[in-house]
Design an enzyme around this catalytic site. Structure first.
Site, PDB file in Angstrom:
ATOM      1  N   ASP A   1      -3.910   9.733   0.666  1.00  0.00           N
ATOM      2  CA  ASP A   1      -3.230   9.614  -0.621  1.00  0.00           C
ATOM      3  C   ASP A   1      -3.483   8.213  -1.167  1.00  0.00           C
ATOM      4  O   ASP A   1      -3.615   7.249  -0.396  1.00  0.00           O
ATOM      5  CB  ASP A   1      -1.729   9.862  -0.469  1.00  0.00           C
ATOM      6  CG  ASP A   1      -1.009   9.793  -1.809  1.00  0.00           C
ATOM      7  OD1 ASP A   1      -1.127  10.762  -2.581  1.00  0.00           O
ATOM      8  OD2 ASP A   1      -0.353   8.777  -2.088  1.00  0.00           O
TER       9      ASP A   1
ATOM     10  N   GLU B   1      -2.266   5.315  -4.288  1.00  0.00           N
ATOM     11  CA  GLU B   1      -1.429   4.876  -5.399  1.00  0.00           C
ATOM     12  C   GLU B   1      -2.310   4.028  -6.307  1.00  0.00           C
ATOM     13  O   GLU B   1      -3.149   3.260  -5.828  1.00  0.00           O
ATOM     14  CB  GLU B   1      -0.225   4.068  -4.908  1.00  0.00           C
ATOM     15  CG  GLU B   1       0.700   4.844  -3.989  1.00  0.00           C
ATOM     16  CD  GLU B   1       1.242   6.121  -4.599  1.00  0.00           C
ATOM     17  OE1 GLU B   1       1.404   6.168  -5.834  1.00  0.00           O
ATOM     18  OE2 GLU B   1       1.499   7.080  -3.849  1.00  0.00           O
TER      19      GLU B   1
ATOM     20  N   HIS C   1       6.048   8.397  -3.324  1.00  0.00           N
ATOM     21  CA  HIS C   1       5.027   7.691  -4.108  1.00  0.00           C
ATOM     22  C   HIS C   1       4.571   6.404  -3.417  1.00  0.00           C
ATOM     23  O   HIS C   1       4.222   5.423  -4.080  1.00  0.00           O
ATOM     24  CB  HIS C   1       5.526   7.400  -5.522  1.00  0.00           C
ATOM     25  CG  HIS C   1       5.684   8.626  -6.366  1.00  0.00           C
ATOM     26  ND1 HIS C   1       4.615   9.352  -6.830  1.00  0.00           N
ATOM     27  CD2 HIS C   1       6.797   9.258  -6.806  1.00  0.00           C
ATOM     28  CE1 HIS C   1       5.057  10.374  -7.539  1.00  0.00           C
ATOM     29  NE2 HIS C   1       6.373  10.343  -7.535  1.00  0.00           N
TER      30      HIS C   1
ATOM     31  N   ASP D   1       3.336   9.637   1.659  1.00  0.00           N
ATOM     32  CA  ASP D   1       2.878  10.866   1.011  1.00  0.00           C
ATOM     33  C   ASP D   1       1.799  11.554   1.836  1.00  0.00           C
ATOM     34  O   ASP D   1       1.745  12.790   1.909  1.00  0.00           O
ATOM     35  CB  ASP D   1       2.351  10.558  -0.396  1.00  0.00           C
ATOM     36  CG  ASP D   1       3.472  10.229  -1.368  1.00  0.00           C
ATOM     37  OD1 ASP D   1       4.629  10.134  -0.916  1.00  0.00           O
ATOM     38  OD2 ASP D   1       3.188  10.070  -2.573  1.00  0.00           O
TER      39      ASP D   1
END
Length: 582
Positions: free
Chosen positions: A24, A26, A165, A170
């Site tokens: 994942d 960000e 998040h 995540d």
């Protein structure tokens, strides 16, 4: 016939032998071309066992937008000492070597990785990719889950790791979701990696059963309407080739859960052949607005837009209204909701000291002034602090900002933002930035629309796909007629015939007097496309020299996308949550 022993390739790779890297990212925004990675989290698993983890913050090379900080909790201070992407990417590429990549809404995360590889000179990863969002849409029903968001799936599969998040958290939650989904696919006979890929790509049983609905669809531009057994419209769309577009709904490429649900209900597809692509786009908007099909999310309720109105009275004020009337008022909009209109109103109030009270004020009806007068934000006409003539100067400035020159509002908000930032009041500065973006975009949009809607008749042509010309008659921003002139034909008879049979358009009040803002914007996009020729223009087609359009480009570069949906009435969405139905 002699028996033939199958090869290992025929058997495929059992899922318990596959190494998955669930990852994942960000980021500072939703575009891989314009935004940067701020955090990477990855978990390597095989046969249900976690083999390793990789997690690091990444210096994006610039400030993190405040709304991203609110969403992720990652601040500029946290990444200031973090490694840059050129130091992190080689470690990540080594970590995923030989593994199957897994991500939730994988195109988003994989897109950023590919963009990073391109920017730093690495070949893009060729790893197979599994998207848990797509897999969930194939495995889970609407009765089991209202949506396929990661947080929702983590609850369904009782993951101890709740998405927040942050990249590693995540990724860990996605591991649990992946294992839960793989257990479900076993009931469908999926036991190898190859079967898993084919399972995700396979059309649903409803899609397979309804393929015959596309058999009689012509290969022409137009609008298609999915209808239920009672003939009620379920979904309206448009295409330059109806046959190809409708057929695509019955293939594995169509994975949107709402569309697959709609296909299960549909009993027929009604084609509406149009002369040109622009006519198809306009007819789609009009049909959606009139029929309001349940599976269309956008453009269903154009009547729900609101306007910001500068009233016509002795001491005018700014009011948010739902209807444009021929009452002498000056209008700005349309806005998709009250919040956007309130933001634009607040931006104008920052530059122009108009009264903000809702009561009717005249020279005869006096009452005590409110606190804004003591703060110097209002001249207090309610208690005689300003004469009608003095107040009229503010009204003229507000009207000019709405329809001609947004510069004073921009300058006032920019000065306030700079002051708040210098005082480290960043959240307040961000609020003013939002208001400024909404106002500038709304004013630029309205001025652009009004430039076309004030023209009684405009005729334009563009090269047709198979030769000839597509000709359109536009009256007050509304498409009144569309036709095709064959190659080599003389244009005069076709233009005259099209004009004579065009819809009679009686304009109403306001910036969009004859059509919705969306329809007029469709026409404007077509008029600005390469190759379009103006045949006839009654009047002039122009924009204000000092209009908001000159400021919009800077707003869009500094603050992309966040306000557009609120202006258009569409739903804002996260880039991770897929695309809404139009």
């Amino acid at each position: 016939m002699e028996p033939v022993q199958g090869t290992l390739d025929d058997l495929g790779t059992p899922l318990h032998e596959v190494t998955f890297v669930v990852f994942d990212l960000e980021t500072t925004g939703g575009s891989a071309k314009e935004h940067a990675i701020t955090e990477i989290g990855a978990v390597k698993v095989k046969a249900g066992e976690r083999l390793g983890e990789l997690a690091t913050l990444v210096d994006p090379g610039g400030p993190i937008p405040p709304f991203i900080t609110v969403l992720t909790g990652i601040t500029d201070a946290m990444v200031v000492a973090a490694p840059k992407l050129e130091s992190v990417l080689p470690s990540f590429l080594e970590f995923i070597r030989g593994a199957v990549l897994v991500a939730h809404n994988a195109p988003f995360d994989v897109g950023f990785i590919k963009a990073a590889c391109a920017a730093l000179g690495y070949p893009p990863p060729a790893n197979p990719v599994v998207d848990t969002a797509d897999l969930a849409r194939r495995v889970l029903t609407r009765d089991e889950t209202p949506n396929c968001k990661l947080a929702t799936l983590a609850r369904i599969f009782h993951s101890p790791n709740q998405p927040c998040h942050r990249a590693l958290a995540d990724a860990r939650a996605t591991v649990d979701v992946l294992h839960g989904l793989l257990e479900r696919t076993g009931a469908f006979g999926v036991s190898t990696l190859e079967e898993l890929k084919g399972f995700v790509r396979a059309p649903s049983p409803q899609q397979q059963r309804k393929r015959h609905l596309a058999d009689a669809i012509p290969g022409a531009p137009g609008v298609y309407v999915f209808e239920d057994e009672r003939g009620e419209p379920l979904y309206v769309g448009k295409s330059s080739n109806l046959r190809n577009r409708v057929r695509s709904y019955f293939t594995a490429g169509e994975t949107r859960p709402r569309v697959r649900e709609m296909i299960g209900i549909a009993e027929r597809v009604r084609p509406i052949v149009c002369a040109t692509g622009l006519e198809a786009e306009v007819r789609e908007l009009r049909l959606i607005a009139s029929a309001k099909p349940r599976y269309n999310r956008r453009s269903r309720f154009p009547e729900r837009v609101v306007w910001l109105k500068l009233t016509d009275e002795q001491f005018p004020r700014l009011a948010v209204v739902r209807e444009v009337k021929d009452d002498g008022g000056t209008y700005l909009g349309p806005f998709g909701g009250m919040r956007a209109a309130d933001d634009a109103r607040a931006a104008i109030h920052e530059a122009v000291p108009l009264r903000r009270c809702a009561e009717r004020v005249t020279t005869r009806a006096r009452r005590p002034a409110c606190a804004l007068a003591g703060l110097g934000r209002c001249g207090a006409p309610c208690e005689g602090g300003e004469t009608p003539e003095e107040y009229a100067v503010h009204v003229a400035n507000a009207r000019r900002a709405m329809i001609e020159d947004a510069g004073p509002v921009y300058a006032a908000l920019k000065a306030r933002m700079d002051r708040l930032s210098a005082e480290q009041r960043y959240e307040e500065a961000a609020v003013d930035r939002d208001r400024l973006a909404v106002f500038v975009r709304a004013a630029a949009r309205m001025q652009r629309l009004a430039s076309l809607t004030r023209i009684p008749q405009l005729i334009a042509a563009s090269p047709a796909f198979e030769g000839g010309w597509d000709i359109h008659v536009v009256r007050h921003g509304r498409l009144a007629a569309a036709g095709v002139m064959p190659r080599g034909a003389h244009p005069t008879p076709y233009v005259e015939a099209l004009t004579a049979t065009a819809e009679t358009v009686v304009p109403g009040p306001g910036p969009t007097p004859a059509a919705t803002a969306e329809e007029t914007e469709c026409i404007l996009r077509w008029l600005e496309a390469p190759g379009v020729r103006l045949v006839q223009v009654d009047g002039s087609w122009s924009l204000p020299v000092r209009g908001a359009g000159r400021l919009k480009a800077g707003i869009d570069r500094a603050y992309p996308g966040r306000s557009d949906a609120r202006l258009n009435g569409g739903a804002e969405r996260s880039p991770r949550e897929g695309r809404p139905l139009r």
